[in-house]
Design a protein around this motif. Structure first.
Motif, PDB file in Angstrom:
ATOM      1  N   ARG A  65       0.833  -1.199   0.000  1.00 38.16           N
ATOM      2  CA  ARG A  65       0.000   0.000   0.000  1.00 38.16           C
ATOM      3  C   ARG A  65       0.868   1.248   0.000  1.00 38.16           C
ATOM      4  NH1 ARG A  65      -5.220  -1.384   2.163  1.00 38.16           N
ATOM      5  NH2 ARG A  65      -5.223  -3.568   2.716  1.00 38.16           N
ATOM      6  N   ASP A  66       0.229   2.354  -0.329  1.00 35.56           N
ATOM      7  CA  ASP A  66       0.967   3.617  -0.343  1.00 35.56           C
ATOM      8  C   ASP A  66       1.401   4.036   1.059  1.00 35.56           C
ATOM      9  OD1 ASP A  66       0.767   3.737  -3.007  1.00 35.56           O
ATOM     10  OD2 ASP A  66      -0.934   5.098  -3.061  1.00 35.56           O
ATOM     11  N   SER A  67       0.701   3.529   2.078  1.00 35.62           N
ATOM     12  CA  SER A  67       1.013   3.965   3.439  1.00 35.62           C
ATOM     13  C   SER A  67       2.250   3.239   3.973  1.00 35.62           C
ATOM     14  CB  SER A  67      -0.167   3.661   4.355  1.00 35.62           C
ATOM     15  OG  SER A  67      -0.225   2.275   4.574  1.00 35.62           O
ATOM     16  N   ASP A  68       2.887   3.842   4.983  1.00 33.38           N
ATOM     17  CA  ASP A  68       4.043   3.224   5.611  1.00 33.38           C
ATOM     18  C   ASP A  68       3.647   1.981   6.410  1.00 33.38           C
ATOM     19  OD1 ASP A  68       5.869   4.878   4.530  1.00 33.38           O
ATOM     20  OD2 ASP A  68       5.964   6.259   6.220  1.00 33.38           O
ATOM     21  N   VAL A  69       2.400   1.943   6.862  1.00 37.98           N
ATOM     22  CA  VAL A  69       1.942   0.768   7.622  1.00 37.98           C
ATOM     23  C   VAL A  69       2.008  -0.477   6.726  1.00 37.98           C
ATOM     24  CG1 VAL A  69       0.008  -0.244   8.877  1.00 37.98           C
ATOM     25  CG2 VAL A  69       0.459   2.197   9.063  1.00 37.98           C
ATOM     26  N   GLY A  70       1.521  -0.323   5.506  1.00 36.87           N
ATOM     27  CA  GLY A  70       1.571  -1.435   4.545  1.00 36.87           C
ATOM     28  C   GLY A  70       2.987  -1.812   4.197  1.00 36.87           C
ATOM     29  N   LEU A  71       3.831  -0.785   4.079  1.00 37.64           N
ATOM     30  CA  LEU A  71       5.230  -1.036   3.737  1.00 37.64           C
ATOM     31  C   LEU A  71       5.944  -1.811   4.849  1.00 37.64           C
ATOM     32  CD1 LEU A  71       7.788  -0.654   2.067  1.00 37.64           C
ATOM     33  CD2 LEU A  71       7.965   1.669   2.945  1.00 37.64           C
ATOM     34  N   VAL A  72       5.699  -1.404   6.091  1.00 40.07           N
ATOM     35  CA  VAL A  72       6.337  -2.093   7.219  1.00 40.07           C
ATOM     36  C   VAL A  72       5.859  -3.546   7.292  1.00 40.07           C
ATOM     37  CG1 VAL A  72       6.529  -2.158   9.742  1.00 40.07           C
ATOM     38  CG2 VAL A  72       6.774   0.008   8.535  1.00 40.07           C
ATOM     39  N   LEU A  93      14.139  -3.657  12.419  1.00 42.82           N
ATOM     40  CA  LEU A  93      12.725  -3.378  12.164  1.00 42.82           C
ATOM     41  C   LEU A  93      11.822  -3.816  13.328  1.00 42.82           C
ATOM     42  CD1 LEU A  93      11.421  -2.052   9.704  1.00 42.82           C
ATOM     43  CD2 LEU A  93      10.758  -4.306   8.938  1.00 42.82           C
ATOM     44  N   ASN A  94      12.254  -4.833  14.039  1.00 44.60           N
ATOM     45  CA  ASN A  94      11.408  -5.301  15.152  1.00 44.60           C
ATOM     46  C   ASN A  94      11.356  -4.301  16.307  1.00 44.60           C
ATOM     47  OD1 ASN A  94      14.126  -6.044  15.363  1.00 44.60           O
ATOM     48  ND2 ASN A  94      13.647  -7.372  17.086  1.00 44.60           N
ATOM     49  N   HIS A  95      12.250  -3.284  16.279  1.00 45.27           N
ATOM     50  CA  HIS A  95      12.222  -2.247  17.318  1.00 45.27           C
ATOM     51  C   HIS A  95      11.263  -1.115  16.972  1.00 45.27           C
ATOM     52  CE1 HIS A  95      15.386  -4.243  19.359  1.00 45.27           C
ATOM     53  NE2 HIS A  95      16.305  -3.988  18.447  1.00 45.27           N
ATOM     54  N   LEU A  96      10.766  -1.109  15.749  1.00 48.76           N
ATOM     55  CA  LEU A  96       9.846  -0.032  15.353  1.00 48.76           C
ATOM     56  C   LEU A  96       8.473  -0.342  15.932  1.00 48.76           C
ATOM     57  CD1 LEU A  96       8.978   2.444  13.670  1.00 48.76           C
ATOM     58  CD2 LEU A  96       8.701   0.921  11.718  1.00 48.76           C
ATOM     59  N   GLU A  97       8.037   0.502  16.877  1.00 50.59           N
ATOM     60  CA  GLU A  97       6.780   0.203  17.563  1.00 50.59           C
ATOM     61  C   GLU A  97       5.571   0.653  16.749  1.00 50.59           C
ATOM     62  OE1 GLU A  97       7.268   1.971  21.374  1.00 50.59           O
ATOM     63  OE2 GLU A  97       8.752   0.489  22.001  1.00 50.59           O
ATOM     64  N   ASP A  98       5.636   1.870  16.204  1.00 54.33           N
ATOM     65  CA  ASP A  98       4.492   2.394  15.461  1.00 54.33           C
ATOM     66  C   ASP A  98       4.882   2.579  13.989  1.00 54.33           C
ATOM     67  OD1 ASP A  98       2.331   3.635  14.449  1.00 54.33           O
ATOM     68  OD2 ASP A  98       2.379   5.375  15.781  1.00 54.33           O
ATOM     69  N   PRO A  99       4.394   1.704  13.108  1.00 51.76           N
ATOM     70  CA  PRO A  99       4.772   1.800  11.691  1.00 51.76           C
ATOM     71  C   PRO A  99       4.438   3.150  11.052  1.00 51.76           C
ATOM     72  CG  PRO A  99       3.664  -0.270  12.125  1.00 51.76           C
ATOM     73  CD  PRO A  99       3.526   0.544  13.366  1.00 51.76           C
ATOM     74  N   LYS A 100       3.471   3.869  11.640  1.00 51.64           N
ATOM     75  CA  LYS A 100       3.127   5.180  11.074  1.00 51.64           C
ATOM     76  C   LYS A 100       4.302   6.157  11.228  1.00 51.64           C
ATOM     77  CE  LYS A 100      -1.752   4.895  12.110  1.00 51.64           C
ATOM     78  NZ  LYS A 100      -2.609   5.119  13.261  1.00 51.64           N
ATOM     79  N   CYS A 101       5.162   5.865  12.196  1.00 50.68           N
ATOM     80  CA  CYS A 101       6.294   6.772  12.462  1.00 50.68           C
ATOM     81  C   CYS A 101       7.558   6.314  11.732  1.00 50.68           C
ATOM     82  CB  CYS A 101       6.579   6.844  13.953  1.00 50.68           C
ATOM     83  SG  CYS A 101       5.182   7.416  14.885  1.00 50.68           S
TER      84      CYS A 101
END
Lengths: 420, 213
Positions: B25-32, B83-91
């Protein structure tokens, strides 16, 4: 001096830096990262703190030794006329040979590299442990003097070539993503893309490859048996070409050896351009849709999207379109991808709300584009089907003023109450 | 011509079903999500979407540096591995910025250490071919980074992010991992320090007087 002046100074610096950051360097960084990302394993699951102390102990001991074994820079001299960006012997030096003459580079260890006319390369690293040359385009001739400690490698597009003391020519054509390696003496190992475990190219062999595409290995003496499903041919013309090349020892780059290669088998792009979409899709499918999509240029990705759509593979067509949107935002192909996404949502999913959004996106990005009439007509249809009457009427008026004889003109007149 | 086929064991199994990857998806959430699922094309999208911004951030902090592309590479490799340390994919973007700041800080430290070890003067540091030569940069830029070289790393980073990259105060605070109040206080301190050092540089004094008119 105040904050406003600081802001102006910052803006000046930012502008200068933005101007200096070259797109080709970004592309090279991207290629390098994507290549290395495939080698990375899964995300680290254990915290660094568990290893910090033992690692510090080991590193402390090794550190002192490392200082003594630190590699020393290897000097090199760029000879002849060349609009190189920097002086001789600097790491990162960019060599751009003029169209009329080759540029020889002499290294301190006796190795000689000749950048053929029109070719471009960068010496990314040169020290006693290794030399790495990144070839952007064109042909380079190598005469590498082997030393035990020095490792020679060449990076071209998605491929790496590791050298173990040898004489060979290498040609990289980024437009068609084609690598050609002709080895005259010794062995090189080509890795990357389909050559997951590396492919040896030996004396008198010529390899031609595209990432995930047709490979040919030709030889002057014998057909080399490989584990890969590649056609192996013995070509007599190669012998003549090779001998002709050898007889002309003054020529730094053996053009003939590379030029006699037979053309590759049908590529999916060629099949698609001939309108054979299903056959093209079969080729793509065999080579791996994901791999091709991941490395495709904007033009190839656009073609891939059409191939998938005409072959009835709407999910993959959507995938290619979304990749185009995310990777090549701002280009005309990205706008066409928006139109395709709209058409897929309209025709396949009957999702008129979503389709309308994509048609609007296309019209916003390409208001005078070749598909504007179709996009505006379809947008009107979407709005009408989702009950957005006033918006549909607005678009209908615009449509009639721009395309009074267009295929959606009758629908527009019906919506506006002019026709029944 | 002969054709050698791959051994049967290496040929793909014939199967009527197939698993199709879902488009990122275009969003970072989808990318993560795609990155965490190990999708091959996700790394490309990650670099496409955020590479230029991170490259800019690094250029602002480091100034003319022959190893800029290496640091950029390291930032993204580190991001993939952590990547497992990234808590909020939106950030995701802010998280990448903080990795870039961390990497830049380490690189500046190493650069200073190397300069001391090698006894290299500032102008003797080799320049990459894709960046202009030292003498091709404008004098205000060169002198500004010479002044920043004399400041503490933390002050330099805050100054570059705020005044050259022009990040919002909240973004600067997140990037360096401090509270908003602390960021404000430190930026103010960095600004004062910069002014005091800049007054010793005739090029900057002249430029600022011209700009202030």
């Amino acid at each position: 001096m105040n904050e406003q002046v600081l802001g102006m100074l910052g803006a000046l610096i930012a502008k200068e830096q933005d101007h200096a950051l070259m797109p080709q360097d970004f592309a090279a960084s991207e290629t390098r990262f994507v290549r290395s990302s495939t080698r990375l394993s899964q995300p680290r699951m254990l915290g660094w703190k568990y290893f910090a102390f033992p690692a510090a102990m080991v590193l402390g001991g090794v550190g002192a030794i490392a200082l003594w074994t630190k590699p020393r820079p290897m000097r090199f001299v760029i000879q002849g006329p060349s609009p190189v960006a920097n002086g001789n012997g600097n790491i990162g030096v960019w060599v751009s040979a003029p169209e009329t003459a080759p540029v020889p580079i002499q290294f301190a260890d006796g190795t000689r590299v000749t950048v053929a006319a029109g070719a471009r390369a960068r010496i990314a690293r040169a020290d006693t442990e290794g030399v790495n040359i990144m070839v952007e385009r064109g042909q380079l001739g190598f005469n590498v003097v082997h030393h035990d400690r020095t490792r020679w490698s060449i990076a071209t597009g998605p491929f790496d070539v590791t050298v173990t003391g040898t004489e060979f020519d290498l040609k990289w054509q980024p437009e068609i993503e084609s690598l050609e390696v002709a080895v005259h003496k010794g062995t090189v190992v080509v890795s990357g893309c389909q050559f997951v475990h590396g492919k040896d190219v030996r004396t008198n062999e010529v390899l031609r490859a595209r990432c995930g595409d047709t490979i040919s290995v030709t030889t002057t003496e014998r057909a080399d048996v490989t584990n890969e499903p590649v056609p192996v041919v013995a070509t007599s013309s190669i012998v003549a070409a090779d001998e002709a090349t050898k007889s002309n020892s003054e020529r730094p780059v053996h053009d003939a050896a590379l030029d006699v290669l037979s053309p590759p088998g049908p590529r999916w792009q060629t099949l698609a351009q001939k309108g054979q979409y299903r056959v093209a899709y079969d080729v793509v499918d065999r080579q791996g849709f994901d791999a091709i999509a991941a490395r495709a240029s904007a033009a190839d990705l656009s073609l891939l999207m059409d191939v998938a759509r005409y072959a009835g593979q709407s999910v993959r067509a959507e995938m290619a379109a979304r990749l185009l949107r995310s990777r090549y935002s701002g280009r005309s192909q990205a706008a066409i991808a928006a139109f395709t996404l709209g058409r897929l949502a309209f025709d396949q999913a009957q999702d008129y709300g979503n389709a309308g959004r994509w048609f609007r996106t296309y019209l916003k990005e390409q208001p005078g584009g070749a598909l504007a009439r179709e996009a505006e007509g379809r947008l009107m249809e979407c709005l009408s089907r989702t009950g957005q009457t006033s918006e549909a009427n607005q678009v209908a008026q615009q449509y009639l003023s721009r395309f009074p004889d267009g295929p959606h003109a009758r629908l527009a007149r019906v919506l506006l109450g002019f026709d029944r | 011509m002969s054709k050698i086929s791959a051994p049967l064991s290496q040929q793909p199994a014939q199967n009527n079903s197939e698993v199709l990857p879902f488009p990122i998806r275009d969003s970072d959430v989808g990318l993560v999500a795609a990155l965490r699922a190990g999708r091959a094309d996700a790394a490309t999208v990650l670099f496409d979407r955020h590479g230029r911004f991170i490259q800019r951030v690094l250029a602002r902090v480091l100034g003319p540096d022959p190893e800029l592309s290496d640091v950029l590479h390291d930032v993204f490799v580190e991001a993939l591995q952590s990547l497992n340390h990234l808590e909020d994919p939106k950030c995701l973007r802010m998280w990448l910025t903080s990795i870039a700041v961390y990497s830049a800080r380490g690189h500046i430290r190493r650069r200073k250490r190397r300069r001391i070890i090698s006894y290299l003067p500032f102008h003797a540091v080799p320049q990459p071919a894709f960046l202009p030569r030292v003498e091709e940069w404008s004098q205000p830029l060169l002198v500004t980074y010479r002044v920043l070289d004399r400041m503490q790393n933390e002050e330099r980073i805050l100054f570059a992010l705020r005044y050259i990259e022009k990040l919002e105060l909240t973004e600067v605070a997140k990037a360096v991992g401090v509270s908003l109040a602390t960021a404000k206080r430190r930026i103010s301190k960095a600004q004062q320090h910069f002014f005091s050092l800049a007054r010793q540089e005739p090029v900057l004094v002249e430029w600022m007087q011209e700009a202030g008119k």
